[in-house]
Design a protein around this motif. Structure first.
Motif, PDB file in Angstrom:
ATOM      1  N   ILE A 121     -21.217  68.417  -8.391  1.00 52.64           N
ATOM      2  CA  ILE A 121     -22.417  67.577  -8.295  1.00 52.64           C
ATOM      3  C   ILE A 121     -23.568  68.164  -9.117  1.00 52.64           C
ATOM      4  N   ASP A 122     -24.045  67.329  -9.998  1.00 55.63           N
ATOM      5  CA  ASP A 122     -25.233  67.710 -10.782  1.00 55.63           C
ATOM      6  C   ASP A 122     -26.415  66.975 -10.170  1.00 55.63           C
ATOM      7  N   ASN A 123     -27.149  67.680  -9.327  1.00 55.40           N
ATOM      8  CA  ASN A 123     -28.325  67.084  -8.698  1.00 55.40           C
ATOM      9  C   ASN A 123     -29.512  67.281  -9.639  1.00 55.40           C
ATOM     10  N   THR A 124     -29.872  66.207 -10.325  1.00 58.31           N
ATOM     11  CA  THR A 124     -30.959  66.276 -11.311  1.00 58.31           C
ATOM     12  C   THR A 124     -32.340  66.107 -10.687  1.00 58.31           C
ATOM     13  N   ASP A 125     -32.351  65.935  -9.353  1.00 60.05           N
ATOM     14  CA  ASP A 125     -33.627  65.808  -8.648  1.00 60.05           C
ATOM     15  C   ASP A 125     -34.162  67.211  -8.347  1.00 60.05           C
ATOM     16  N   GLU A 126     -35.452  67.266  -7.987  1.00 63.88           N
ATOM     17  CA  GLU A 126     -36.047  68.568  -7.625  1.00 63.88           C
ATOM     18  C   GLU A 126     -35.770  68.915  -6.168  1.00 63.88           C
ATOM     19  N   ALA A 127     -35.354  67.913  -5.394  1.00 62.30           N
ATOM     20  CA  ALA A 127     -35.096  68.119  -3.968  1.00 62.30           C
ATOM     21  C   ALA A 127     -33.603  68.015  -3.666  1.00 62.30           C
ATOM     22  N   PRO A 128     -33.157  68.667  -2.588  1.00 58.84           N
ATOM     23  CA  PRO A 128     -31.741  68.533  -2.221  1.00 58.84           C
ATOM     24  C   PRO A 128     -31.441  67.159  -1.608  1.00 58.84           C
ATOM     25  N   HIS A 129     -30.197  66.741  -1.724  1.00 60.11           N
ATOM     26  CA  HIS A 129     -29.710  65.521  -1.075  1.00 60.11           C
ATOM     27  C   HIS A 129     -28.428  65.918  -0.345  1.00 60.11           C
ATOM     28  N   SER A 130     -27.924  65.020   0.492  1.00 69.18           N
ATOM     29  CA  SER A 130     -26.711  65.412   1.222  1.00 69.18           C
ATOM     30  C   SER A 130     -25.681  64.297   1.289  1.00 69.18           C
ATOM     31  N   ILE A 131     -24.452  64.734   1.517  1.00 67.37           N
ATOM     32  CA  ILE A 131     -23.353  63.808   1.827  1.00 67.37           C
ATOM     33  C   ILE A 131     -23.004  64.150   3.270  1.00 67.37           C
ATOM     34  N   THR A 132     -23.475  63.327   4.188  1.00 67.58           N
ATOM     35  CA  THR A 132     -23.321  63.632   5.608  1.00 67.58           C
ATOM     36  C   THR A 132     -22.537  62.535   6.321  1.00 67.58           C
ATOM     37  N   ALA A 133     -21.421  62.930   6.891  1.00 69.09           N
ATOM     38  CA  ALA A 133     -20.574  62.003   7.664  1.00 69.09           C
ATOM     39  C   ALA A 133     -20.271  62.682   8.995  1.00 69.09           C
ATOM     40  N   PRO A 134     -21.126  62.443  10.009  1.00 73.16           N
ATOM     41  CA  PRO A 134     -20.958  63.130  11.302  1.00 73.16           C
ATOM     42  C   PRO A 134     -19.573  62.947  11.919  1.00 73.16           C
ATOM     43  N   MET A 135     -18.975  61.754  11.756  1.00 73.75           N
ATOM     44  CA  MET A 135     -17.662  61.481  12.329  1.00 73.75           C
ATOM     45  C   MET A 135     -16.583  62.410  11.775  1.00 73.75           C
ATOM     46  N   LEU A 136     -16.824  62.913  10.560  1.00 71.55           N
ATOM     47  CA  LEU A 136     -15.845  63.800   9.916  1.00 71.55           C
ATOM     48  C   LEU A 136     -16.276  65.262   9.973  1.00 71.55           C
ATOM     49  N   GLY A 137     -17.475  65.489  10.473  1.00 69.10           N
ATOM     50  CA  GLY A 137     -18.000  66.856  10.465  1.00 69.10           C
ATOM     51  C   GLY A 137     -18.334  67.309   9.054  1.00 69.10           C
ATOM     52  N   VAL A 138     -18.592  66.327   8.169  1.00 67.30           N
ATOM     53  CA  VAL A 138     -18.909  66.645   6.770  1.00 67.30           C
ATOM     54  C   VAL A 138     -20.428  66.650   6.594  1.00 67.30           C
ATOM     55  N   ASN A 139     -20.945  67.730   6.011  1.00 70.12           N
ATOM     56  CA  ASN A 139     -22.372  67.803   5.718  1.00 70.12           C
ATOM     57  C   ASN A 139     -22.569  68.694   4.492  1.00 70.12           C
ATOM     58  N   ILE A 140     -22.460  68.036   3.336  1.00 66.36           N
ATOM     59  CA  ILE A 140     -22.606  68.768   2.073  1.00 66.36           C
ATOM     60  C   ILE A 140     -24.051  68.642   1.612  1.00 66.36           C
ATOM     61  N   ILE A 141     -24.704  69.785   1.475  1.00 61.82           N
ATOM     62  CA  ILE A 141     -26.090  69.789   0.997  1.00 61.82           C
ATOM     63  C   ILE A 141     -26.036  70.094  -0.499  1.00 61.82           C
ATOM     64  N   ALA A 142     -26.402  69.081  -1.289  1.00 58.92           N
ATOM     65  CA  ALA A 142     -26.370  69.251  -2.748  1.00 58.92           C
ATOM     66  C   ALA A 142     -27.732  69.755  -3.220  1.00 58.92           C
ATOM     67  N   GLN A 143     -27.720  71.030  -3.551  1.00 58.86           N
ATOM     68  CA  GLN A 143     -28.966  71.654  -4.037  1.00 58.86           C
ATOM     69  C   GLN A 143     -29.241  71.205  -5.472  1.00 58.86           C
ATOM     70  N   PRO A 144     -30.500  71.268  -5.898  1.00 60.65           N
ATOM     71  CA  PRO A 144     -30.800  70.922  -7.293  1.00 60.65           C
ATOM     72  C   PRO A 144     -29.947  71.762  -8.244  1.00 60.65           C
ATOM     73  N   GLY A 145     -29.531  71.137  -9.331  1.00 57.18           N
ATOM     74  CA  GLY A 145     -28.709  71.847 -10.310  1.00 57.18           C
ATOM     75  C   GLY A 145     -27.241  71.467 -10.171  1.00 57.18           C
ATOM     76  N   LEU A 146     -26.420  72.104 -11.008  1.00 60.90           N
ATOM     77  CA  LEU A 146     -24.988  71.801 -11.035  1.00 60.90           C
ATOM     78  C   LEU A 146     -24.223  72.801 -10.166  1.00 60.90           C
ATOM     79  N   HIS A 147     -23.605  72.280  -9.127  1.00 62.39           N
ATOM     80  CA  HIS A 147     -22.847  73.131  -8.212  1.00 62.39           C
ATOM     81  C   HIS A 147     -21.561  72.403  -7.805  1.00 62.39           C
ATOM     82  N   THR A 148     -20.593  73.211  -7.377  1.00 69.32           N
ATOM     83  CA  THR A 148     -19.335  72.616  -6.922  1.00 69.32           C
ATOM     84  C   THR A 148     -19.210  72.789  -5.412  1.00 69.32           C
TER      85      THR A 148
END
Ligand SMILES: [Cu+2]
Length: 185
Positions: A121-148
């Motif tokens: 994920i290349d988060n081009t924003d200055e703030a973090p965003h997330s992929i959150t699916a409580p039913m799956l226990g998934v909570n990926i916090i995408a920090q600014p910048g390119l991260h895997t």
């Protein structure tokens, strides 16, 4: 009964007695043979059972090693693990009202249960965003910048995810913007 008749009768009786003895001996002999045969059959049965047990053991071991082999196959899958590349872009695309909204460039993810999916994920924003699916226990916090990140799902189904970090209020509820689906098979 004359003397002759008596002796004839005696011979006959003797003969019957001998025959009977022979018959009895034969029956006794048969009984022994039968007993021997039964015990042999019993031995055979027990040795068959023993063999069956011996055969059953490797089968059990094979069954026990099968999941291990499957586990080994799963363990070797990281090389085969798929990577999905996407971006998070502020004011990326227009909403129905014509105003531009924050969005993920990919919002639908297909995964195999138990197989990690790499999200580059290349988060081009200055703030973090997330992929959150409580039913799956998934909570990926995408920090600014390119991260895997790793998306790993343990149950099949189609689950909605949302960005749970306050960003674009409207987009946070919109599939294709700050929300989407994780489909696990
Ligand atoms: Cu967001």
């Amino acid at each position: 009964m004359t003397q002759q008749e008596r002796s004839d009768q005696q011979r006959f009786d003797d003969a019957v007695a001998r025959k009977g003895k022979v018959v009895l001996q034969a029956v006794a002999g048969l009984g022994i043979v039968a007993a021997l045969m039964m015990s042999i059959v019993a031995l055979n049965n027990s040795s068959e059972k023993h063999e069956a047990n011996l055969v059953a053991k490797p089968a059990t071991q094979a069954a026990a090693t099968a999941p291990a082999a499957a586990g080994a196959a799963t363990a070797s899958t990281p090389q085969a693990t798929k990577t999905v590349s996407l971006k998070i872009v502020p004011e990326y695309k227009k909403g129905p009202e014509g105003k531009k909204h924050d969005a993920f460039t990919v919002t639908n993810f297909n995964v195999k249960v138990g197989v990690p999916l790499k999200l580059q994920i290349d988060n081009t924003d200055e703030a973090p965003h997330s992929i959150t699916a409580p039913m799956l226990g998934v909570n990926i916090i995408a920090q600014p910048g390119l991260h895997t990140y790793t998306l790993l799902v343990s149950k099949a189904g189609k689950y909605q995810w949302n960005c749970m970090l306050p960003c674009d209020d409207w987009a946070m509820q919109e599939t294709g913007y700050m929300a989407g689906y994780i489909t696990a098979t």
